[in-house]
Structures are given as structure tokens and as C-alpha cells.
Design an enzyme around this catalytic site. Structure first.
Site, mmCIF file in Angstrom:
data_model
loop_
_atom_site.group_PDB
_atom_site.id
_atom_site.type_symbol
_atom_site.label_atom_id
_atom_site.label_comp_id
_atom_site.label_asym_id
_atom_site.label_seq_id
_atom_site.Cartn_x
_atom_site.Cartn_y
_atom_site.Cartn_z
ATOM 1 N N GLU A 1 -28.398 -43.985 -8.014
ATOM 2 C CA GLU A 1 -27.862 -44.069 -9.369
ATOM 3 C C GLU A 1 -28.632 -45.189 -10.077
ATOM 4 O O GLU A 1 -28.739 -46.291 -9.537
ATOM 5 C CB GLU A 1 -26.367 -44.401 -9.330
ATOM 6 C CG GLU A 1 -25.815 -44.468 -10.741
ATOM 7 C CD GLU A 1 -24.327 -44.764 -10.826
ATOM 8 O OE1 GLU A 1 -23.666 -44.891 -9.783
ATOM 9 O OE2 GLU A 1 -23.858 -44.875 -11.974
ATOM 10 N N LYS B 1 -24.906 -53.039 -5.280
ATOM 11 C CA LYS B 1 -25.454 -53.297 -6.607
ATOM 12 C C LYS B 1 -24.439 -54.020 -7.490
ATOM 13 O O LYS B 1 -24.803 -54.843 -8.309
ATOM 14 C CB LYS B 1 -25.886 -51.975 -7.244
ATOM 15 C CG LYS B 1 -27.228 -51.498 -6.720
ATOM 16 C CD LYS B 1 -27.650 -50.204 -7.354
ATOM 17 C CE LYS B 1 -26.960 -49.029 -6.700
ATOM 18 N NZ LYS B 1 -27.392 -47.726 -7.204
ATOM 19 N N ARG C 1 -24.400 -47.027 6.916
ATOM 20 C CA ARG C 1 -25.186 -47.794 5.947
ATOM 21 C C ARG C 1 -25.632 -49.109 6.587
ATOM 22 O O ARG C 1 -25.014 -49.599 7.536
ATOM 23 C CB ARG C 1 -24.392 -48.029 4.674
ATOM 24 C CG ARG C 1 -23.201 -48.969 4.825
ATOM 25 C CD ARG C 1 -22.275 -48.901 3.624
ATOM 26 N NE ARG C 1 -22.853 -49.481 2.425
ATOM 27 C CZ ARG C 1 -23.175 -48.785 1.329
ATOM 28 N NH1 ARG C 1 -22.948 -47.496 1.267
ATOM 29 N NH2 ARG C 1 -23.694 -49.384 0.283
HETATM 30 P P1 ATP Z 1 -24.480 -49.773 -3.775
HETATM 31 O O1 ATP Z 1 -23.215 -49.940 -2.994
HETATM 32 O O2 ATP Z 1 -25.502 -50.796 -3.462
HETATM 33 O O3 ATP Z 1 -24.251 -49.643 -5.240
HETATM 34 P P2 ATP Z 1 -24.779 -46.982 -3.732
HETATM 35 O O4 ATP Z 1 -24.557 -46.128 -2.548
HETATM 36 O O5 ATP Z 1 -23.773 -46.933 -4.797
HETATM 37 O O6 ATP Z 1 -25.085 -48.413 -3.235
HETATM 38 P P3 ATP Z 1 -26.804 -45.333 -4.785
HETATM 39 O O7 ATP Z 1 -27.780 -45.605 -5.847
HETATM 40 O O8 ATP Z 1 -25.736 -44.326 -5.055
HETATM 41 O O9 ATP Z 1 -26.167 -46.702 -4.397
HETATM 42 O O10 ATP Z 1 -27.521 -44.984 -3.420
HETATM 43 C C1 ATP Z 1 -28.563 -44.078 -3.288
HETATM 44 C C2 ATP Z 1 -28.679 -43.707 -1.845
HETATM 45 O O11 ATP Z 1 -28.899 -44.846 -1.037
HETATM 46 C C3 ATP Z 1 -27.409 -43.049 -1.341
HETATM 47 O O12 ATP Z 1 -27.761 -41.902 -0.594
HETATM 48 C C4 ATP Z 1 -26.777 -44.089 -0.487
HETATM 49 O O13 ATP Z 1 -26.039 -43.500 0.540
HETATM 50 C C5 ATP Z 1 -27.974 -44.873 0.025
HETATM 51 N N1 ATP Z 1 -27.590 -46.250 0.316
HETATM 52 C C6 ATP Z 1 -27.024 -47.141 -0.518
HETATM 53 N N2 ATP Z 1 -26.754 -48.295 0.111
HETATM 54 C C7 ATP Z 1 -27.173 -48.140 1.387
HETATM 55 C C8 ATP Z 1 -27.163 -48.971 2.547
HETATM 56 N N3 ATP Z 1 -26.667 -50.208 2.522
HETATM 57 N N4 ATP Z 1 -27.677 -48.478 3.691
HETATM 58 C C9 ATP Z 1 -28.188 -47.228 3.726
HETATM 59 N N5 ATP Z 1 -28.222 -46.397 2.688
HETATM 60 C C10 ATP Z 1 -27.718 -46.831 1.521
HETATM 61 MG MG MG Z 2 -23.429 -44.933 -5.678
#
Ligand code: ATP
Ligand code: MG
Length: 576
Positions: free
Chosen positions: A52, A287, A277
Site C-alpha cells: 500500500e 509503517k 512476518r
Molecule cells: P505495515 O504493518 O508495515 O504497514 P503492511 O502489511 O500494512 O505493513 P503493505 O504495504 O500492505 O504493508 O505490505 C505489502 C506486503 O508486504 C504485504 O504482502 C505484507 O504481507 C508484506 N509485509 C509487510 N510487512 C511485513 C513484514 N514485517 N514481514 C514480511 N512481510 C511483510
Molecule cells: Mg497493509
């Protein structure tokens, strides 16, 4: 023989083999192998990385990027980069650009497969209409508080909304009116009609669309209703004919809904697979939290070298290959675990041990005058560029009467285990001579400002012909043949191992995470180190010319890592 090395080649000498592919087999590869054998997806492998654009990517995302792009590489498939841009209020083109830059820098290529969920808005709207027509979705006019109340809990079944049984015609008209801006935010939502008593709370008539009267960074004011993640995500995967939709474990419960939506519409159906994760010690990977550090000024920006963001790691001096290697090593599993940041540090340390030239730099200079060295004599001495790699050759370092050594390499009244320079004691200057301290000069406040030393000309190159030994070898630079520099030393951003589990993560910030040293003295060969130059300062660690602040003649260096795992020692000492 002198062999100069380039000080401006950013990504020289990548480490061998670090291609980002999880080397050892893992459960995801096992699942894909099965699908390949059964011909489930016709032998295709299509994965995607779906960020995102509401912030910069961090090292957790790198794990997902390496996994998705790595699998596509291994199976001769493709990996899409898809921006999951369904929350207009938090997203921006700045983030879209930064994410693309970071994925590329990590060494991955999506080729023509760059997609945006917002490009599917019309199609997604059409799918929602189909669900309504099939009697599988309805417009609910409960308030958001009521919806929460009606949802029930893990121990209490939910209650059906009084609007649940609106006719298809009424629902179609209301959904159209939502799209046309005929309702205010929160007045109504579109929900899937599933089961308010489902044990999986996600299945209790989840919201599919909500009203947001917000301009979107790509579709501008074309829409005032936006699809929810669960609705948009599975259908975007389906539209793109993804085979394996890999996400993190917190979406395990959402898989039932993912499958329900695709089955209800009877469309192409990818397989969702969850993995653990990454959580990294002494930092936060969210984020939402990282954005607070940036907005509230705890760091200088998303690319602050202390940040666990890809851009922060890049500016700190990490190489793409070291990050890929780290991701390969941590592997993928289905159990959450906290990975020690020392593992990440080891990946870059190991790589730079092989690839980085050794140089000399003095962080906190103490002036040394060699009394028996002729005033205007300058000598060239041979210094090995990298003892781990003789093809890197050697260089000349200049020696003269006035030098600098590190302040903490001298003690006027040394305790027992201090073996470095002290009055009357002899030590070796790396690649140069043995020197003996014969005097100490102090200022009015009693601070030591200069050492008077004598050298032994017979020890040129650093060995005594009579075989006498010294207990310490110090790094040094010649006063007239060195350049002044700023050097930035870093510690972890947080003092707690798992700051994310604190009530307020900002209360455990490390006040000493940045130490900016000015007036450092570096070998003159480093005066014009280009952005992207990495080297070891002997005894001090691996350093990187800051790509933003370093200027020709005025170098600024970031310490990437120390030579040893200093944290392990500190932790070892504090919890025996
Ligand atoms: P955040 O909690 O940092 O906002 P998010 O999952 O909301 O992370 P996205 O931009 O939606 O952020 O993530 C894009 C991809 O990266 C998704 O497939 C998510 O599962 C993966 N991802 C995000 N954080 C991690 C992590 N700590 N370890 C592994 N994969 C991750
Ligand atoms: Mg997300």
C-alpha cells in the site's frame, strides 16, 4: 606495486550467490512444487508484491519482496508489483515512487507487470453489483458503532442487521446512490451477506465498500466509494491471474473470505498462502509507527540511516546483496519469531570483509609529534588494501613528523589491562614504525593536547629487526596528509528488544542512537570519496560516504557496522 581502487563505484563487487532466492527449500516451495506436479495452474507461477503506498518500504517488506520475486525467478514465472491503493487519505505519489525505487534497488524487476488496484475500480464495482444481483451483498444503513455492536464477539454470535433483507432492486439503487455521492461518509456501507454467527468473525457480513469523500492520488474525484482490502485484494489477484498469493500470517483468518468472494463470483481463483512476518529486534516494522518517527521529528526522514526502511539501510551503507542474503538466511516459516538485528549486521559485515578496502581514519584525533623525525620529510609506506583479497593490492600512505592517533589509544596513567600508548611505552603504528611516548603536552585546563614521541627508524614497515615485540598496533594519519571529515556513528533506535510490544514505543527510544563526530581526520585518499563508496576504517568498522551530505573535499561518513557484534557483548554482559 600500487593498485588504486575506485572510490566512486557504488555497487562494486557484489557478494556471490546472493540472488534473493530462499536457498533452502521451504514450505511454500513445497506447495508450489505440488501444484506444478498436479498441473493445477498449468505449470505457471505468478506471484505479486502488493504494497500500500502509505509509507516507505522496510526490511519486513524486503522479506516479502525477496520471497515473491525470488519464487518467480526460481520457477521461471513472473512477479507483479501491484499498488494496493484503496485508502486515498493515506496514500501519495511520493510513496509510489519511493517503493518502485526501493524494489529496483533491491535488484528485482517487475518488467511490464506494474499494476494499481485503482485501475480496477470500475471492474471491482461491477463485481460488487454481481454479488448484489446474486443476493450475496446488501447496503447496510447501520452506523459504524452499531455494526460493531451487531458483530458480536468470539464468544457471542452476531445479530443480523435490520437492513439485511433489502431487495436486490433496492440494494442496486442504494449502491448506485452511494457511488453517485448521494450519501455522506458513514451513512451506509456495502456488506457481503454471509453468516452473522460464523465462528470466524471475518465472515460476519464483512464490509466490502465504504464511502470516502476523498480525492485519490490517481483517480482524483472520480470515486467517493472505495473497496475494502479483503474485497479488492482477492479480486485483483484474480484479475491478474496470480497463482500463489503470498501474505503474512495475520491474514490467515481472511483466507476464508478471500475464497468466499472468488467462489461467490465464480472467477479465477489463486491460492492464498500465509507466512510469518519479519519482526526485527530493537526496531519497529510498521509503517504506522515509522511514519510517527518521521512526522514527529525523532529521525531526519524516511531515509535516516537509523531507520529500518530500505531507504534508511541504503543510506546507512547496506548493499542490496547483503539484504537479499539476510532474507535468504532468515527463511520463511509459519511461526512468528523475533529476528536479532545482529543477523542483519552480520550479513553486511561478512560481505564487506571480502569487498571493502581497509583505510585509516581517526575519529577523535590526538596530535602526535615525532621529535626525532625530520621536519619536512614525508615518506610513502605500503599499506595492504584488503588482507582477505590480495588482488585488491596495496596503496601508499604518507608518514610525516606530525600525526594524529585516536584519543582513547593513549592513557597517561594506564590501568593494568591497557596495552596501548602510555608514557614511556612503545607501540606500533600500522604499516609504519614503532614509536615511544616521551612526553605529554597539556593546555591550561590540564587537558592533553599533544604527545611527544620518538620513532625507531629500524622498524620501518612495522617490524623490529631485533625481534622485540609491542603489545598494540594503532591506526593513525599524517596531519598534513589527511582530510577533515564528519563521521556519524549509530546505535539501534530503541533500547528495548521488542519496542513494538511497549504501550508507547516512543518511550523506549534510544537517546544515544546518533553520535555525530566532527573534526575527524581521514587518509587523504578519502577526500573525494564518491557517494556509494564503502571501506573499513581499521579497528573502527565499516563506513559509507553519505550519499546526501558527503561533498568533494568535505567527506561525511556513516558507520554501517562495527567490526564485531558489539550488541551481543552488551546483551551478554547485562543478562548473563
Ligand atoms: P505495515 O504493518 O508495515 O504497514 P503492511 O502489511 O500494512 O505493513 P503493505 O504495504 O500492505 O504493508 O505490505 C505489502 C506486503 O508486504 C504485504 O504482502 C505484507 O504481507 C508484506 N509485509 C509487510 N510487512 C511485513 C513484514 N514485517 N514481514 C514480511 N512481510 C511483510
Ligand atoms: Mg497493509
Amino acid at each position: 606495486m600500487s593498485k588504486p581502487f575506485s572510490t566512486d563505484n557504488p555497487e562494486s563487487r557484489p557478494a556471490d550467490g546472493a540472488d534473493g532466492a530462499p536457498g533452502a527449500s521451504n514450505f511454500i516451495r513445497y506447495l508450489i512444487d505440488n501444484d506444478m506436479q498436479s498441473g493445477r495452474y498449468g505449470g505457471r507461477v505468478v506471484t505479486r508484491f502488493p504494497p500500500e503506498p502509505n509509507g516507505y518500504l522496510h526490511i519486513g517488506h524486503a522479506k516479502s519482496i525477496c520471497l515473491n520475486f525470488g519464487l518467480a525467478n526460481q520457477y521461471n514465472g513472473t512477479c507483479h508489483l501491484r499498488f494496493d491503493d484503496t485508502n486515498p487519505e493515506k496514500e501519495s505519489p511520493e510513496f509510489v515512487a519511493a517503493i518502485q525505487e526501493d524494489v529496483k534497488w533491491l535488484g528485482f524487476d517487475w518488467g511490464p507487470h506494474l499494476y494499481f488496484t485503482s485501475d480496477y475500480f470500475e471492474q471491482l464495482y461491477g463485481f460488487a453489483v454481481l454479488l448484489i444481483k446474486a443476493g450475496k451483498a446488501y447496503v447496510d444503513s447501520l452506523s459504524s458503532d452499531e455494526i460493531r455492536e451487531y458483530r458480536g464477539s468470539l464468544t457471542r454470535p452476531g445479530k443480523e442487521s435490520p437492513y439485511r433483507n433489502r431487495s436486490v432492486e433496492e440494494n442496486l439503487a442504494l449502491f448506485q446512490k452511494m457511488r453517485d455521492g448521494g450519501f455522506e461518509e458513514g451513512e451506509c456501507v456495502l456488506r457481503a451477506k454471509i453468516d452473522m454467527a460464523a465462528p470466524n468473525m471475518v465472515m460476519r457480513d464483512p464490509t466490502l465498500y465504504r464511502i470516502r469523500k476523498q480525492s485519490h492520488h490517481r483517480t482524483k474525484d472520480q470515486w467517493c466509494i472505495y473497496p475494502m482490502y479483503d474485497f479488492a485484494h482477492c479480486l485483483s489477484d484474480s484479475i491478474e491471474k496470480i497463482t500463489h498469493s503470498i501474505c503474512t500470517l495475520e491474514f490467515e483468518n481472511n483466507r476464508e473470505l478471500y475464497d468466499w468472494i472468488l467462489d461467490a463470483l465464480g472467477v479465477y481463483h489463486p491460492q492464498q498462502i500465509e507466512f510469518a512476518r519479519l519482526t526485527l529486534s530493537h526496531t519497529v516494522l510498521s509503517k504506522r509507527k515509522l511514519i510517527q518517527l518521521v512526522r514527529e521529528g525523532y529521525v531526519s526522514g524516511w531515509d535516516d540511516p537509523r531507520m529500518p526502511t530500505i531507504s534508511g539501510l541504503r543510506r546507512r551503507g547496506y548493499t542490496p546483496s547483503s539484504i537479499r542474503r539476510f532474507c535468504e538466511r532468515i527463511g520463511v516459516a509459519r511461526r512468528d519469531s523475533l529476528v536479532d538485528v545482529a543477523l542483519l549486521e552480520n550479513a553486511i559485515r561478512e560481505e564487506l570483509n571480502k569487498t571493502a578496502p581497509r583505510m585509516m581514519g581517526v575519529l577523535r584525533p590526538l596530535r602526535v609529534v615525532i621529535e626525532n623525525y625530520p621536519e619536512d620529510q614525508v615518506e610513502e609506506l605500503d599499506a595492504v588494501n584488503n588482507p582477505e583479497d590480495e588482488t585488491m593490492g596495496s596503496r601508499k600512505v604518507l608518514f610525516s613528523r606530525v600525526l594524529y592517533i585516536e584519543q582513547d589509544d593513549f592513557m597517561e596513567h594506564p590501568p593494568k589491562k591497557f596495552y596501548r600508548l602510555a608514557p614511556g611505552r612503545e607501540v606500533r603504528l600500522r604499516y609504519a614504525y614503532f614509536i615511544t611516548c616521551v612526553g605529554v603536552v597539556k593546555d591550561e585546563d590540564g587537558r592533553i593536547v599533544e604527545l611527544r614521541c620518538r620513532y625507531d627508524p629500524a622498524t620501518r614497515g612495522g617490524d623490529a629487526p631485533d625481534g622485540r615485540k609491542v603489545k598494540a598496533t594503532l591506526h593513525w594519519v599524517s596531519a598534513d596528509h589527511s582530510v577533515e571529515a564528519e563521521v556519524r556513528l549509530y546505535e539501534s533506535l530503541f533500547v528495548k528488544e521488542d519496542p513494538g510490544s511497549e504501550a508507547d514505543f516512543k518511550t523506549v527510544l534510544n537517546p544515544n542512537s546518533l553520535d555525530r563526530l566532527t573534526g575527524c581526520r581521514l587518509e587523504s585518499g578519502l577526500a573525494n570519496a564518491g557517494p556509494g563508496f564503502r571501506c573499513q576504517f581499521e579497528r573502527l568498522g565499516y563506513f559509507f560516504a553519505d550519499p546526501k551530505d558527503s561533498k568533494p573535499g568535505r567527506p561525511v561518513f556513516n558507520r554501517i557496522v562495527t567490526l564485531r557484534d558489539a550488541w551481543a557483548k552488551i546483551r551478554g554482559a547485562s543478562n548473563p
